[in-house]
Design an enzyme around this catalytic site. Structure first.
Site, PDB file in Angstrom:
ATOM      1  N   GLU A 167       1.229  -0.593   7.165  1.00 14.11           N
ATOM      2  CA  GLU A 167       0.780   0.543   6.358  1.00 14.11           C
ATOM      3  C   GLU A 167       1.491   0.577   5.013  1.00 14.11           C
ATOM      4  OE1 GLU A 167       1.048   4.044   8.849  1.00 14.11           O
ATOM      5  OE2 GLU A 167      -0.718   3.389   9.989  1.00 14.11           O
TER       6      GLU A 167
ATOM      7  N   GLU B 140      -5.883  -6.572  13.241  1.00 14.58           N
ATOM      8  CA  GLU B 140      -6.826  -7.674  13.451  1.00 14.58           C
ATOM      9  C   GLU B 140      -6.852  -8.585  12.230  1.00 14.58           C
ATOM     10  OE1 GLU B 140      -7.229  -4.469  13.860  1.00 14.58           O
ATOM     11  OE2 GLU B 140      -8.626  -3.976  15.472  1.00 14.58           O
TER      12      GLU B 140
ATOM     13  N   CYS C 256     -12.668  -4.665   9.987  1.00 10.17           N
ATOM     14  CA  CYS C 256     -12.174  -5.726  10.876  1.00 10.17           C
ATOM     15  C   CYS C 256     -13.331  -6.418  11.591  1.00 10.17           C
ATOM     16  CB  CYS C 256     -11.174  -5.159  11.880  1.00 10.17           C
ATOM     17  SG  CYS C 256      -9.605  -4.756  11.090  1.00 10.17           S
TER      18      CYS C 256
ATOM     19  N   CYS D  65      -5.055  -3.734   8.617  1.00 12.80           N
ATOM     20  CA  CYS D  65      -5.156  -3.581  10.072  1.00 12.80           C
ATOM     21  C   CYS D  65      -4.581  -4.794  10.808  1.00 12.80           C
ATOM     22  CB  CYS D  65      -6.615  -3.441  10.488  1.00 12.80           C
ATOM     23  SG  CYS D  65      -7.409  -1.939   9.941  1.00 12.80           S
TER      24      CYS D  65
HETATM   25  N1  THU Z   1      -5.926   0.162  12.480  1.00 13.85           N
HETATM   26  C1  THU Z   1      -5.872  -1.138  12.869  1.00 13.85           C
HETATM   27  O1  THU Z   1      -4.811  -1.774  12.794  1.00 13.85           O
HETATM   28  N2  THU Z   1      -7.007  -1.705  13.331  1.00 13.85           N
HETATM   29  C2  THU Z   1      -8.210  -1.078  13.415  1.00 13.85           C
HETATM   30  O2  THU Z   1      -9.211  -1.712  13.693  1.00 13.85           O
HETATM   31  C3  THU Z   1      -8.282   0.353  13.198  1.00 13.85           C
HETATM   32  C4  THU Z   1      -7.121   0.978  12.531  1.00 13.85           C
HETATM   33  C5  THU Z   1      -4.710   0.796  11.942  1.00 13.85           C
HETATM   34  C6  THU Z   1      -4.770   1.112  10.469  1.00 13.85           C
HETATM   35  C7  THU Z   1      -3.763   2.231  10.357  1.00 13.85           C
HETATM   36  O3  THU Z   1      -2.486   1.658  10.187  1.00 13.85           O
HETATM   37  C8  THU Z   1      -3.813   2.910  11.712  1.00 13.85           C
HETATM   38  O4  THU Z   1      -4.455   2.008  12.592  1.00 13.85           O
HETATM   39  C9  THU Z   1      -4.553   4.236  11.720  1.00 13.85           C
HETATM   40  O5  THU Z   1      -5.824   4.088  11.167  1.00 13.85           O
END
Ligand code: THU
Length: 137
Positions: free
Chosen positions: A45, A56, A92, A54
């Site tokens: 983040e 993935e 993703c 994200c």
């Molecule tokens: N997030 C992911 O890592 N993968 C996803 O497919 C959905 C969301 C993360 C992004 C962010 O850091 C947190 O989850 C909340 O949205």
């Protein structure tokens, strides 16, 4: 294809590296290549929220940076600490579509071990791909 126990251990391990100080929502991804090599992914983040990446996508970016190519992948495992396994966001899904065959399995899990198995095509039916670009009139 069944999910292997070591893949689940791998995705839990990947999730431990998540940098999620803002949402506190830690996500792990574990990408298994056809040659057996694996790549960890976790969400990273940023205080500028939109610059977050994200789990993935970090896994795929790592694999491509290491020299792997689209269709070199055998399976993807994702995990979150949720009541039911959560599924990848739209961005993703588009990246998974770019990098993987449509019938490749994606295992959605939660840390307590519930597993939902889907294919790339299940997650993004009628998805846009390079094939559409070749179909131009
Ligand atoms: N997030 C992911 O890592 N993968 C996803 O497919 C959905 C969301 C993360 C992004 C962010 O850091 C947190 O989850 C909340 O949205």
């Amino acid at each position: 294809m069944a999910m292997e126990k070591q893949w689940f251990e791998g995705v839990l391990n990947a999730r431990n590296n998540a940098y999620a100080p803002y949402s506190k929502f830690k996500v792990g991804a574990y990408l298994i290549c056809k040659d057996g090599t694996t790549f960890n992914g976790c969400n990273v983040e940023n205080a500028a929220y939109g610059d977050t990446i994200c789990a993935e996508r970090t896994a795929f970016v790592s694999a491509i940076a290491a020299g792997y190519k689209p269709c070199d992948f055998k399976a993807l495992v994702i995990t979150t600490d949720t009541e039911t396994p959560s599924s990848p966001c739209g961005s993703c899904r588009q990246v998974i579509k770019e990098m993987c065959e449509d019938d490749m399995p994606v295992f959605l899990t939660n840390v307590r071990g519930d597993v939902i198995e889907r294919t790339v095509d299940d997650l993004l039916p009628l998805g846009f791909s390079g094939r559409d670009l070749e179909d131009v009139k």
